[in-house]
Design an enzyme around this catalytic site. Structure first.
Site, PDB file in Angstrom:
ATOM      1  N   GLY A  79      -4.056   1.649  18.909  1.00 57.92           N
ATOM      2  CA  GLY A  79      -2.885   0.918  17.837  1.00 57.92           C
ATOM      3  C   GLY A  79      -3.106   2.405  16.135  1.00 57.92           C
ATOM      4  N   SER A  87       4.779   6.960  21.105  1.00 56.38           N
ATOM      5  CA  SER A  87       4.757   8.407  20.424  1.00 56.38           C
ATOM      6  C   SER A  87       4.493   7.913  18.505  1.00 56.38           C
ATOM      7  CB  SER A  87       7.292   8.441  19.807  1.00 56.38           C
ATOM      8  OG  SER A  87       6.992   6.893  19.083  1.00 56.38           O
ATOM      9  N   TYR A 135     -12.005  -9.220  10.946  1.00 56.30           N
ATOM     10  CA  TYR A 135     -12.531 -10.499  10.777  1.00 56.30           C
ATOM     11  C   TYR A 135     -12.692 -11.151  11.425  1.00 56.30           C
ATOM     12  CZ  TYR A 135     -12.175 -10.737   5.886  1.00 56.30           C
ATOM     13  OH  TYR A 135     -11.254 -10.915   5.031  1.00 56.30           O
ATOM     14  N   LYS A 183       0.749  -1.232  -0.132  1.00 51.64           N
ATOM     15  CA  LYS A 183      -0.016  -0.041  -0.048  1.00 51.64           C
ATOM     16  C   LYS A 183       0.661   1.043  -0.169  1.00 51.64           C
ATOM     17  CE  LYS A 183      -3.996  -1.936   1.595  1.00 51.64           C
ATOM     18  NZ  LYS A 183      -5.365  -1.807   3.103  1.00 51.64           N
TER      19      LYS A 183
END
Ligand code: ATR
Length: 272
Positions: free
Chosen positions: A126, A154, A216, A65
């Site tokens: 996250g 951080s 999922y 990506k």
């Protein structure tokens, strides 16, 4: 017949061909959609060959990506913000446009579920690539505040610095969550893959709170089990987001919006 594909590594378990086949059938679009395993060091070469042979659009998944972001000749604002691209589209001027439809896929899934985001206090667990991808579309829904909690503080602070112009965003450690309350918690850590759970205080949820996992599976994830045990009113996993991001890619390519609900239902049945 226009050619589309998803590039990734691994790619074997990708549901994208099945999803796009159903979209094409629904909307009467004549297209072919394949999945292709691409060697880690051959992404750009393979993408160039695909478009040189007349391909019209690609989905890009792990681990490409960020490379796709670099490859795209033009970027949508949300892809620019995400720093990652999951859709490439050949435009009429011959240029390749990069978009990121992951976040809007999640937001549309929440709309389908009748989950309100506006005015809600949101916690994101996250601060990796998955979270970066959802922040702009999430903040566009006008939550009252978004707190990003991460093991490595951080990294959460870096995201806050990048996105604070779009809304009230704040970084937190997991320990600092003690005493806080939220209306919506989104798990964007990769912990569901390993069956782990970030260390969360038990009393994080307001009454009528919702919990969403970007991952999922056939069974509720560890995070969603935690949510049910700790008073969540509703839970959902990321299957609807997967179909939602695909629908948005399909729209970019074909300018027609497919129905997501029957496709989510069919995929859910196949999972169990
Ligand atoms: P992705 O592209 O799926 O977001 P990533 O960029 O590697 O993958 O990010 C993984 C996220 O899951 C990170 O926020 C990571 O926390 P760190 O930044 O501290 O590494 C988080 N994560 C992974 N394993 C974890 C664990 N056992 N407990 C808590 N957080 C975890």
């Amino acid at each position: 017949t226009d050619q589309y594909a998803v590039f990734g590594n691994p790619i074997n378990h990708s549901k994208s061909p099945a999803i796009h086949r159903q979209f094409a059938e629904q909307t009467g679009q004549d297209l072919h959609y394949a999945k292709q395993l691409v060697a880690e060091d051959e992404f750009v070469k393979t993408v160039q060959a695909f478009f040189a042979q007349g391909g019209k659009g690609l989905n890009v998944t792990i681990p490409f990506k960020v490379e796709a972001f670099g490859f795209a000749q033009e970027l949508t604002p949300r892809a620019q913000r995400a720093g990652a691209v999951n859709v490439l589209a050949l435009q009429t001027d011959g240029k390749i446009l990069g978009d990121n439809t992951d976040g809007i896929g999640m937001v549309h899934d929440m709309h389908n579920l009748d989950w309100e985001i506006q005015g809600k206090r949101v916690l994101i667990l996250g601060a990796g690539g998955a979270v970066r991808g959802i922040l702009q579309p999430l903040l566009a829904e006008h939550p009252i505040q978004v707190v990003i909690a991460n093991r490595t503080l951080s990294k959460a602070e870096e995201l806050v610095a990048e996105f604070h112009d779009l809304g009230d965003v704040k970084a937190s450690s997991f320990e600092q969550l003690a005493g806080e309350k939220f209306d919506l918690i989104i798990n964007g850590t990769s912990t569901s893959l390993s069956g782990d759970l970030p260390p969360l205080p038990a009393d994080l949820l307001n009454p009528n709170a919702y919990c969403y996992d970007l991952m999922y599976g056939a069974e509720p994830t560890v995070f969603l089990k935690w949510a049910l045990e700790n008073g969540a009113a509703k839970i959902a996993d990321g299957l609807g987001m997967l179909v939602g991001q695909a629908a948005e890619a399909f729209y970019l390519w074909r300018h027609i919006r497919p129905e997501v609900v029957p496709v989510i239902t069919a995929l859910r049945r196949q999972l169990s």
